[in-house]
Motif scaffolding. Structure first.
Motif, PDB file in Angstrom:
ATOM      1  N   LYS A 222      26.023  22.741  26.367  1.00 25.78           N
ATOM      2  CA  LYS A 222      26.710  23.769  25.581  1.00 25.78           C
ATOM      3  C   LYS A 222      26.120  25.157  25.801  1.00 25.78           C
ATOM      4  O   LYS A 222      26.673  26.140  25.319  1.00 25.78           O
ATOM      5  N   LEU A 223      24.976  25.230  26.497  1.00 25.07           N
ATOM      6  CA  LEU A 223      24.289  26.498  26.692  1.00 25.07           C
ATOM      7  C   LEU A 223      24.076  26.778  28.174  1.00 25.07           C
ATOM      8  O   LEU A 223      23.902  25.854  28.966  1.00 25.07           O
ATOM      9  N   CYS A 224      24.059  28.065  28.541  1.00 20.44           N
ATOM     10  CA  CYS A 224      23.718  28.448  29.909  1.00 20.44           C
ATOM     11  C   CYS A 224      22.220  28.211  30.121  1.00 20.44           C
ATOM     12  O   CYS A 224      21.480  27.929  29.164  1.00 20.44           O
ATOM     13  N   VAL A 225      21.774  28.327  31.342  1.00 15.68           N
ATOM     14  CA  VAL A 225      20.370  28.060  31.661  1.00 15.68           C
ATOM     15  C   VAL A 225      19.447  28.969  30.860  1.00 15.68           C
ATOM     16  O   VAL A 225      18.464  28.506  30.266  1.00 15.68           O
ATOM     17  N   ASP A 226      19.746  30.268  30.817  1.00 14.59           N
ATOM     18  CA  ASP A 226      18.877  31.214  30.109  1.00 14.59           C
ATOM     19  C   ASP A 226      18.765  30.878  28.619  1.00 14.59           C
ATOM     20  O   ASP A 226      17.665  30.834  28.059  1.00 14.59           O
ATOM     21  N   CYS A 227      19.889  30.632  27.970  1.00 18.41           N
ATOM     22  CA  CYS A 227      19.869  30.317  26.536  1.00 18.41           C
ATOM     23  C   CYS A 227      19.183  28.978  26.277  1.00 18.41           C
ATOM     24  O   CYS A 227      18.465  28.827  25.280  1.00 18.41           O
ATOM     25  N   GLN A 228      19.363  28.005  27.157  1.00 16.95           N
ATOM     26  CA  GLN A 228      18.704  26.710  27.006  1.00 16.95           C
ATOM     27  C   GLN A 228      17.194  26.870  27.107  1.00 16.95           C
ATOM     28  O   GLN A 228      16.445  26.287  26.332  1.00 16.95           O
ATOM     29  N   GLN A 229      16.733  27.695  28.053  1.00 18.30           N
ATOM     30  CA  GLN A 229      15.294  27.923  28.198  1.00 18.30           C
ATOM     31  C   GLN A 229      14.718  28.604  26.963  1.00 18.30           C
ATOM     32  O   GLN A 229      13.637  28.251  26.493  1.00 18.30           O
ATOM     33  N   ILE A 230      15.441  29.570  26.420  1.00 23.27           N
ATOM     34  CA  ILE A 230      14.975  30.246  25.199  1.00 23.27           C
ATOM     35  C   ILE A 230      14.889  29.239  24.065  1.00 23.27           C
ATOM     36  O   ILE A 230      13.903  29.206  23.324  1.00 23.27           O
ATOM     37  N   LYS A 231      15.907  28.405  23.905  1.00 19.62           N
ATOM     38  CA  LYS A 231      15.912  27.404  22.840  1.00 19.62           C
ATOM     39  C   LYS A 231      14.715  26.463  22.976  1.00 19.62           C
ATOM     40  O   LYS A 231      14.048  26.155  21.993  1.00 19.62           O
ATOM     41  N   GLU A 232      14.437  26.019  24.199  1.00 25.08           N
ATOM     42  CA  GLU A 232      13.324  25.105  24.417  1.00 25.08           C
ATOM     43  C   GLU A 232      11.980  25.769  24.135  1.00 25.08           C
ATOM     44  O   GLU A 232      11.085  25.146  23.578  1.00 25.08           O
ATOM     45  N   ARG A 233      11.840  27.054  24.503  1.00 27.73           N
ATOM     46  CA  ARG A 233      10.596  27.748  24.205  1.00 27.73           C
ATOM     47  C   ARG A 233      10.379  27.904  22.707  1.00 27.73           C
ATOM     48  O   ARG A 233       9.263  27.796  22.208  1.00 27.73           O
ATOM     49  N   LEU A 234      11.446  28.167  21.975  1.00 21.75           N
ATOM     50  CA  LEU A 234      11.336  28.376  20.523  1.00 21.75           C
ATOM     51  C   LEU A 234      11.044  27.076  19.779  1.00 21.75           C
ATOM     52  O   LEU A 234      10.482  27.120  18.684  1.00 21.75           O
ATOM     53  N   THR A 235      11.417  25.946  20.355  1.00 26.14           N
ATOM     54  CA  THR A 235      11.197  24.675  19.658  1.00 26.14           C
ATOM     55  C   THR A 235       9.874  24.024  20.020  1.00 26.14           C
ATOM     56  O   THR A 235       9.573  22.948  19.535  1.00 26.14           O
TER      57      THR A 235
ATOM     58  N   ASN B 242       6.607  16.759  20.353  1.00 21.54           N
ATOM     59  CA  ASN B 242       7.127  17.097  21.682  1.00 21.54           C
ATOM     60  C   ASN B 242       8.200  16.117  22.129  1.00 21.54           C
ATOM     61  O   ASN B 242       9.217  16.521  22.710  1.00 21.54           O
ATOM     62  N   ILE B 243       8.016  14.850  21.863  1.00 18.79           N
ATOM     63  CA  ILE B 243       9.010  13.834  22.232  1.00 18.79           C
ATOM     64  C   ILE B 243      10.307  14.066  21.467  1.00 18.79           C
ATOM     65  O   ILE B 243      11.398  13.988  22.028  1.00 18.79           O
ATOM     66  N   LEU B 244      10.198  14.364  20.184  1.00 16.55           N
ATOM     67  CA  LEU B 244      11.399  14.609  19.376  1.00 16.55           C
ATOM     68  C   LEU B 244      12.160  15.830  19.873  1.00 16.55           C
ATOM     69  O   LEU B 244      13.390  15.821  19.907  1.00 16.55           O
ATOM     70  N   VAL B 245      11.460  16.863  20.276  1.00 15.97           N
ATOM     71  CA  VAL B 245      12.118  18.063  20.805  1.00 15.97           C
ATOM     72  C   VAL B 245      12.855  17.724  22.088  1.00 15.97           C
ATOM     73  O   VAL B 245      14.000  18.128  22.289  1.00 15.97           O
ATOM     74  N   LYS B 246      12.223  16.964  22.966  1.00 16.60           N
ATOM     75  CA  LYS B 246      12.867  16.581  24.224  1.00 16.60           C
ATOM     76  C   LYS B 246      14.113  15.745  23.972  1.00 16.60           C
ATOM     77  O   LYS B 246      15.105  15.884  24.669  1.00 16.60           O
ATOM     78  N   ARG B 247      14.086  14.893  22.976  1.00 17.86           N
ATOM     79  CA  ARG B 247      15.242  14.046  22.673  1.00 17.86           C
ATOM     80  C   ARG B 247      16.413  14.872  22.160  1.00 17.86           C
ATOM     81  O   ARG B 247      17.562  14.499  22.323  1.00 17.86           O
TER      82      ARG B 247
END
Length: 68
Positions: free
Chosen positions: A54-67, A18-23
């Protein structure tokens, strides 16, 4: 049968992951004007507050959910 030490190791590894994903979501450099995923404009306020985004809010949220 798994013991307490195995479960503790699993929890510790999950916390490290989780820490690595946040970084990975730390932004540096110049922000993109349009999202690199969907092409929609990134609002000026977001680009100012998150330099290097580099990403809009929606795409950033999707990326974070997938990781997760």
């Amino acid at each position: 049968m798994r013991d307490t030490i195995d479960r503790a190791n699993d929890l510790a590894q999950q916390e490290i992951d989780n820490i690595l994903v946040k970084r990975q979501t730390v932004f540096v450099g110049e922000s993109a004007i349009n999202c690199l995923e969907c092409g929609d404009p990134i609002p000026e306020k977001r680009r100012q507050l998150l330099q290097g985004c580099k990403l809009c809010v929606d795409c950033q949220q999707i990326k974070e959910r997938l990781t997760k």
